[in-house]
Design an enzyme around this catalytic site. Structure first.
Site, short mmCIF file in Angstrom:
data_model
loop_
_atom_site.label_atom_id
_atom_site.label_comp_id
_atom_site.label_asym_id
_atom_site.label_seq_id
_atom_site.Cartn_x
_atom_site.Cartn_y
_atom_site.Cartn_z
N ASP A 1 0.84 -1.19 0.00
CA ASP A 1 0.00 0.00 0.00
C ASP A 1 0.87 1.24 0.00
O ASP A 1 2.08 1.19 0.26
CB ASP A 1 -0.93 0.02 1.21
CG ASP A 1 -2.14 0.93 1.04
OD1 ASP A 1 -2.27 1.55 -0.04
OD2 ASP A 1 -2.95 1.02 1.97
N LYS A 2 0.22 2.36 -0.28
CA LYS A 2 0.82 3.70 -0.23
C LYS A 2 -0.06 4.59 0.61
O LYS A 2 -1.28 4.44 0.62
CB LYS A 2 0.94 4.26 -1.65
CG LYS A 2 1.53 5.66 -1.77
CD LYS A 2 0.59 6.83 -1.64
CE LYS A 2 -0.65 6.81 -2.45
NZ LYS A 2 -1.49 8.07 -2.24
N HIS A 3 0.55 5.52 1.34
CA HIS A 3 -0.23 6.50 2.08
C HIS A 3 0.37 7.88 1.86
O HIS A 3 1.59 8.04 1.84
CB HIS A 3 -0.25 6.19 3.57
CG HIS A 3 -1.10 7.15 4.36
ND1 HIS A 3 -2.47 7.11 4.35
CD2 HIS A 3 -0.76 8.20 5.15
CE1 HIS A 3 -2.94 8.07 5.11
NE2 HIS A 3 -1.93 8.75 5.61
N SER A 4 -0.50 8.87 1.70
CA SER A 4 -0.06 10.26 1.51
C SER A 4 -0.49 11.10 2.69
O SER A 4 -1.56 10.87 3.28
CB SER A 4 -0.66 10.83 0.22
OG SER A 4 -0.45 12.23 0.14
N THR B 1 -9.28 10.81 -1.02
CA THR B 1 -9.47 9.79 -2.04
C THR B 1 -10.92 9.29 -2.09
O THR B 1 -11.48 9.09 -3.17
CB THR B 1 -8.52 8.61 -1.77
OG1 THR B 1 -7.17 9.07 -1.89
CG2 THR B 1 -8.74 7.48 -2.77
N ARG C 1 -7.69 15.38 19.97
CA ARG C 1 -6.58 16.23 19.50
C ARG C 1 -7.09 17.42 18.71
O ARG C 1 -6.56 18.52 18.81
CB ARG C 1 -5.63 15.40 18.62
CG ARG C 1 -4.78 14.40 19.37
CD ARG C 1 -4.12 13.43 18.41
NE ARG C 1 -3.31 14.12 17.42
CZ ARG C 1 -3.02 13.61 16.21
NH1 ARG C 1 -3.51 12.45 15.83
NH2 ARG C 1 -2.27 14.30 15.37
N SER D 1 -1.03 7.89 14.54
CA SER D 1 -2.34 7.95 13.87
C SER D 1 -2.26 7.41 12.46
O SER D 1 -3.09 6.59 12.04
CB SER D 1 -2.83 9.40 13.86
OG SER D 1 -4.07 9.52 13.18
N LYS E 1 -3.37 2.92 11.68
CA LYS E 1 -4.38 2.46 10.73
C LYS E 1 -3.75 1.66 9.59
O LYS E 1 -4.25 0.61 9.20
CB LYS E 1 -5.16 3.65 10.16
CG LYS E 1 -5.95 4.42 11.20
CD LYS E 1 -6.85 5.46 10.56
CE LYS E 1 -6.06 6.65 9.99
NZ LYS E 1 -5.55 7.54 11.02
N LYS E 2 -2.65 2.16 9.03
CA LYS E 2 -2.04 1.49 7.88
C LYS E 2 -1.49 0.12 8.25
O LYS E 2 -1.65 -0.85 7.49
CB LYS E 2 -0.92 2.37 7.30
CG LYS E 2 -1.42 3.41 6.33
CD LYS E 2 -2.02 2.76 5.10
CE LYS E 2 -2.89 3.74 4.31
NZ LYS E 2 -3.56 3.10 3.17
#
Length: 446
Positions: free
Chosen positions: A82-85, A122, A170, A185, A189-190
């Site tokens: 996977d990728k996360h931004s 997304t 927060r 955070s 999740k990832k």
């Protein structure tokens, strides 16, 4: 172990044990910690920071606060990647990257989010496609992950539930920008996706999540270090957000730009260039390719022969969307009724973009959120965005507005015009600033 003792220890600058951190996070998840205790913990962490070991412990506890995805029954033939931004403006990379990786043999269970503030989301882009369901049944999720190789959906309630409560606190206690809390955070999740490899796209520049470039660089390095120590091979790239990545910003409009790339109509865009670079790094971290040249060749072949477009269309159809999106996009992506060009005050070359201002122009049109839960208009946005170094004049606008009404278009036009600086020449900006981690950035995190 009393929660107030854990709070007091962090308030006094002490290093928390792994057991203490896990105890506190589980108390968040099972509602035995009150919001006032969560707020006190967040503020103590914001003020005193955490060591790298504490941040790893916080991340792992967040990951383990709910269920974790399990693929053993699926007998997947390739790695789970996977990728996360960290979020940008005009950044629909995931819509191309997910099916691109799948076409190369990966399985991509991409858990995505919605836009907030100046950054897009997304899920919002995908929901611009008529019928697309971001919360499918688990059986549908698993079938698409195995058969298509990619499924882009929203977070379920049982995935890292501690993060949802902690983030909500927060948000109202001015502690969102705490580096260890950001890392936990994102990765909590990832990593609950049980990945074999992860690539982080950390935006740097005037449109980035964090205002300080030094802080952003430390975030990227820390994410890679923490994820690796938590057992997930990870590479982080610092990518430029001093201008929009795509030439459009807005949900349905960005989907149109992605479809043009998938159909082979666009081969020279910054969006495609960065997506390809991220895909190369993901194939490497997942062990699908042994070097960058091999990875790039495989990616190029899959894009050219239509496999990437085919995977995307199958995913969309499998989640309730149309089966003919690539050929009949206008029928499935509703357009805005008002389209208006915005011209610069004088001719010249675009030398700078205020990316946050461009993102907030989309919000002002109704295409984004000021607060979580706000309804959005998927039709509106901006396209034909003039990139840095591009000439503009009376015939070539700096951008084109897609609005719900003439009044909205007129109101946003001046705001958008001011987001562009026009001069005689423009600086050259790198697409990728660095690949991390960088050992020199190690140390306590604040």
């Amino acid at each position: 172990m009393l929660l107030q003792d854990i709070i007091a220890a962090k308030r006094d600058g002490q290093t928390l044990s792994r057991e203490a951190i896990r105890h506190f996070v589980m108390a968040i998840a099972d509602d035995s910690a009150g919001n006032e205790q969560i707020g006190a913990f967040a503020m103590a962490t914001y003020l005193n920071g955490m060591s790298l070991d504490e941040t790893v412990a916080l991340t792992e506890a967040t990951r383990d606060s709910g269920s974790r995805l399990d693929y053993r029954s699926l007998d997947l033939p390739g790695p789970v990647l996977d990728k996360h931004s960290t979020g940008g403006v005009g950044d629909p990379v995931s819509l191309i990257l997910g099916p691109w990786l799948a076409a190369c043999g990966a399985h991509v269970p991409m858990i995505s989010g919605r836009g907030l503030g100046h950054t897009g989301g997304t899920l919002d882009k995908l929901e611009a496609i008529g019928g697309y369901n971001v919360t499918p049944e688990r059986a549908t999720f698993e079938r698409l992950l195995k058969d298509v190789g990619v499924v882009i959906v929203g977070q379920s309630g049982d995935l890292a539930p501690a993060d949802k409560r902690l983030y909500a606190v927060r948000d109202v206690t001015a502690t969102v920008s705490s580096l260890p809390l950001i890392v936990a955070s994102i990765l909590g999740k990832k990593l609950a996706e049980n990945l074999d490899g992860l690539v982080m796209d950390v935006k740097i520049g005037n449109g980035a999540f964090l205002e300080s470039d030094a802080h952003t660089r430390q975030l990227a390095s820390t994410i890679a270090d923490v994820a690796r120590q938590a057992g997930t091979p990870t590479t982080a790239l610092l990518t430029d957000m001093n201008q929009t990545l795509a030439e459009s910003a807005g949900n349905a409009i960005e989907v149109h730009e992605c479809l043009a790339i998938l159909r082979g109509e666009r081969r020279d865009s910054r969006l495609l260039q960065l997506t390809r670079r991220l895909a190369v790094e993901t194939l490497l971290v997942g062990g699908i390719a042994k070097d960058r040249e091999t990875a790039a060749a495989r990616l190029d072949a899959c894009l050219a022969n239509g496999q990437v477009a085919e995977r995307f269309e199958r995913m969309v159809a499998g989640l309730g969307g149309p089966s003919d999106l690539l050929s009949q996009a206008p029928a499935h992506l509703v357009g805005a009724p008002v389209v208006r060009d915005v011209f610069a005050q004088q001719p010249g070359v675009v030398s700078a973009q205020d990316v946050k201002a461009i993102g907030m122009a989309v919000v002002a049109l109704g295409g984004g959120r000021r607060r979580a839960g706000d309804a959005i208009d998927h039709r509106v946005g901006i396209d034909q965005i003039a990139g840095i170094g591009q000439a503009v004049d009376d015939h070539r606008p700096v951008a084109r507005i897609h609005a719900a009404s003439d009044d909205n278009a007129q109101r946003v036009a001046a705001q958008l015009r001011d987001a562009f600086t026009v001069a005689d020449q423009a600086p050259a900006l790198p697409l990728v600033h660095d690949t991390l981690p960088d050992p020199s950035l190690a140390g306590d995190l604040r």
